[in-house]
Design a protein around this motif. Sequence first.
Motif, short mmCIF file in Angstrom:
data_model
loop_
_atom_site.label_atom_id
_atom_site.label_comp_id
_atom_site.label_asym_id
_atom_site.label_seq_id
_atom_site.Cartn_x
_atom_site.Cartn_y
_atom_site.Cartn_z
N MET A 47 0.88 -1.17 0.00
CA MET A 47 0.00 0.00 0.00
C MET A 47 0.91 1.22 0.00
O MET A 47 1.66 1.42 0.94
N LEU A 48 0.87 1.99 -1.06
CA LEU A 48 1.72 3.19 -1.12
C LEU A 48 0.89 4.44 -0.86
O LEU A 48 -0.17 4.37 -0.28
N LEU A 49 1.38 5.57 -1.33
CA LEU A 49 0.76 6.84 -0.98
C LEU A 49 -0.66 7.00 -1.56
O LEU A 49 -1.59 7.34 -0.86
N HIS A 50 -0.80 6.76 -2.86
CA HIS A 50 -2.09 7.03 -3.52
C HIS A 50 -2.86 5.78 -3.86
O HIS A 50 -4.01 5.85 -4.28
N ALA A 51 -2.21 4.63 -3.81
CA ALA A 51 -2.85 3.41 -4.30
C ALA A 51 -2.01 2.21 -3.87
O ALA A 51 -0.95 2.37 -3.26
N MET A 416 8.56 10.64 -3.09
CA MET A 416 7.26 10.98 -2.52
C MET A 416 6.14 11.13 -3.55
O MET A 416 4.98 11.36 -3.18
N ASP A 417 6.45 10.99 -4.82
CA ASP A 417 5.34 10.97 -5.78
C ASP A 417 4.53 9.69 -5.65
O ASP A 417 3.38 9.64 -6.09
N TYR A 418 5.12 8.63 -5.09
CA TYR A 418 4.39 7.37 -4.93
C TYR A 418 4.61 6.70 -3.58
O TYR A 418 3.74 6.04 -3.06
N ASP A 420 5.24 5.59 0.21
CA ASP A 420 4.74 6.03 1.51
C ASP A 420 5.87 6.25 2.52
O ASP A 420 5.66 6.86 3.56
N LEU A 421 7.07 5.75 2.24
CA LEU A 421 8.17 5.92 3.18
C LEU A 421 9.00 7.16 2.88
O LEU A 421 9.86 7.55 3.66
N THR A 423 10.73 10.77 2.27
CA THR A 423 10.80 12.04 3.00
C THR A 423 10.77 13.22 2.03
O THR A 423 10.63 14.35 2.44
N ALA A 424 10.99 12.93 0.73
CA ALA A 424 10.93 13.99 -0.28
C ALA A 424 10.73 13.34 -1.64
O ALA A 424 10.87 12.13 -1.78
N ARG A 425 10.45 14.17 -2.64
CA ARG A 425 10.34 13.63 -3.99
C ARG A 425 11.73 13.41 -4.60
O ARG A 425 12.69 14.06 -4.18
N GLU A 474 13.47 15.79 4.67
CA GLU A 474 12.60 16.88 5.07
C GLU A 474 13.35 17.76 6.05
O GLU A 474 13.98 17.25 6.98
#
Lengths: 556, 101
Positions: A47-51, A416-418, A420-421, A423-425, A474
């Motif tokens: 399970m990642l950030l958006h999906a 960070m575009d995808y 979940d771990l 700290t930045a893109r 971050e």
Amino acid sequence: MYNYTTFDKDFVATRAAQFRDQVQRRINGSLTEDEFRPLRLMNGLYMLLHAYMLRVAIPYGTLNGTQMRALADVADRWDKGYAHFSTRQNIQFHWPKLQDVPDILESLAKVDMHAIQTSGSCIRSVTSDHFAGAAADEYEDPRPTAEFVRQWSTDHPEFAFLPRKFKIAVTGSARDRAVIKLHDIGLTLVRNAAGAPGYEVSVGGGLGRTPMIGKVIRDFLPRADLLPYLEAILQVYNQIGRRDNKYKARIKITVHEHGIEEIRNRVEESFSLQRMRFDGVDQDIFARIEADFAEPIYKQASIEGYEIARQSDPLFRSFTDTNLHPHKNADYTIVTVSLKAHGATPGDASSAQMRVLADIAERWSHDELRVSHEQNIILPHVHKGDLPAVHAALRSAGLATANIGLISDLIACPGMDYCDLATARSINIAQGIATRFDELKLEHDIGHLKLKISGCINACGHHHVGHIGILGLEKSGVESYQITLGGDGTETASIGKIIGPGFSTDEIIPAIERLIMAYLDLRLDASETFLTVFRRLGPQPFKTALYTNEVKNHAA
Amino acid sequence: MKRDTATKIITANDLLSGEVVYLSTSGKWSIRHSDAILFEDKKAANTRLTEVQAQDTSIIGPCLAGATLADNQTPMPVHFREVFRSKGPSNRFLGKQTYAA
Ligand code: SF4
């Protein structure tokens, strides 16, 4: 390539069917998320950030046209028309729906693919040299060993719950393209004085929070002893590897804390017992696997068309100057297809591009493709006479970028575009750097350079071993990028050093530009690479370029 | 940019689609951050979170995230991670950013 047996096919199909049942039970509420999570991870479903993200194994990065086409079909049918090739030679789909994953796995099982052991605290999908079986500089094909290790480690009952994930890489060339020294176990095929085949075994390498270069635990392990020796290493790690702290649970920490001598002694002791359990069946299996990796039947044809095209077509000449590697057959070449068109997301390919690659492989590369950890696709066996046609086909699909080994051929994790771990893109920084150096028209001048970007300390983007590494962090609620210099993931491995305070999203690309300009001023001639200059002069001149000029710019 | 605030929303991912969802004023899960119910303090938010964790099987990983009220009185994400979660990836026009406002 390895041919799946009926046993393999049944195994993979059964696992897909089991997962279908597990997903149904999750959806109807019989399984809680806590119960389901380890089951989905065993099948590469995160399970990642958006999906959800489904990571499909491409063992040692090898696949054929049919498999590539099946992956393209998954992208179209159940995802968003593209996929991401990862730094672990695997492929990731970033938008699958839970209820569709069983269908995806079933469709992949039909072409001998799966997502088993692409996640979790087990022995992960084995990686290798992406030029294996093709490179002129290779002395022995590492794929039979990689496949042998894959079969041994798949569903190995004793090593299903290791302290943490465990990565094994294999190479058979003096030029390490598989980051051997940064793996939990690195295997280099060697021969002893008598000419007998075996392995140099290194252990305890790794990136992440505490990067370490692997140490040689055995400089010559006879081939027949491979599995008992691997069992011994894994047993020692399983027993004394730390489980109290996830960041200290990798074998690199075990080796660091106990020392390589003690680990070696323990391994040898365990090995002497293990060895008695192996009665030679494993060697019969190895021989069977080896037969699957026979060299292709090379075609005899003229290479005249290649020379003519080089004279007449500057784009073709530039492509062939940059994207080829010598093949063991002089009439053939290895083509690296860049998934780094300037400004594109490193490692992403559309389903249409994947189909073009499948077609080209079937027609002109003996039906073989490789995924490199550098997020490119390799056509390992292309006859030079076919190169103009291959180049034209690649061009029509936007796949003919001539930048292999240059600054825009950079690695970037999803960040960070995808992820979940994260700290930045990292993708935006990769895009910015590639676009900027394309504008400057400088990258061919700059020459060989490895730039690698990670979106967090887990280092999936291998930033520690980039000549220039960028780590996204971050700082005070905004993204900040830390630069490391002097890393190297090859046979001359070294860990990059942090050069100073980080840069903001807006500052990082100008900072990289200052760094490169300083390098161009400092190098003795065009043959001296960034890494060589760094090793000759140390960090100071680069520090000056990064920080003194920045102050000047700010003051101006 | 601020990292966090005392005011919180509850967010999770949808079990089936995996999409980011927010606990809304109606008590249902919404795909829009602007629908989120804003808790004035962490304690109230935690109490509700515990209930959600115990009862709701349609979502994964419910947790608190800092949010503030925008001028138009709708909750806005505070940390940049939550901004990305509320929009979708920045390298491709996919996810929530594609929905009409
Ligand atoms: S390095 Fe960090 S951000 Fe990048 S993919 Fe790995 S875990 Fe995610």
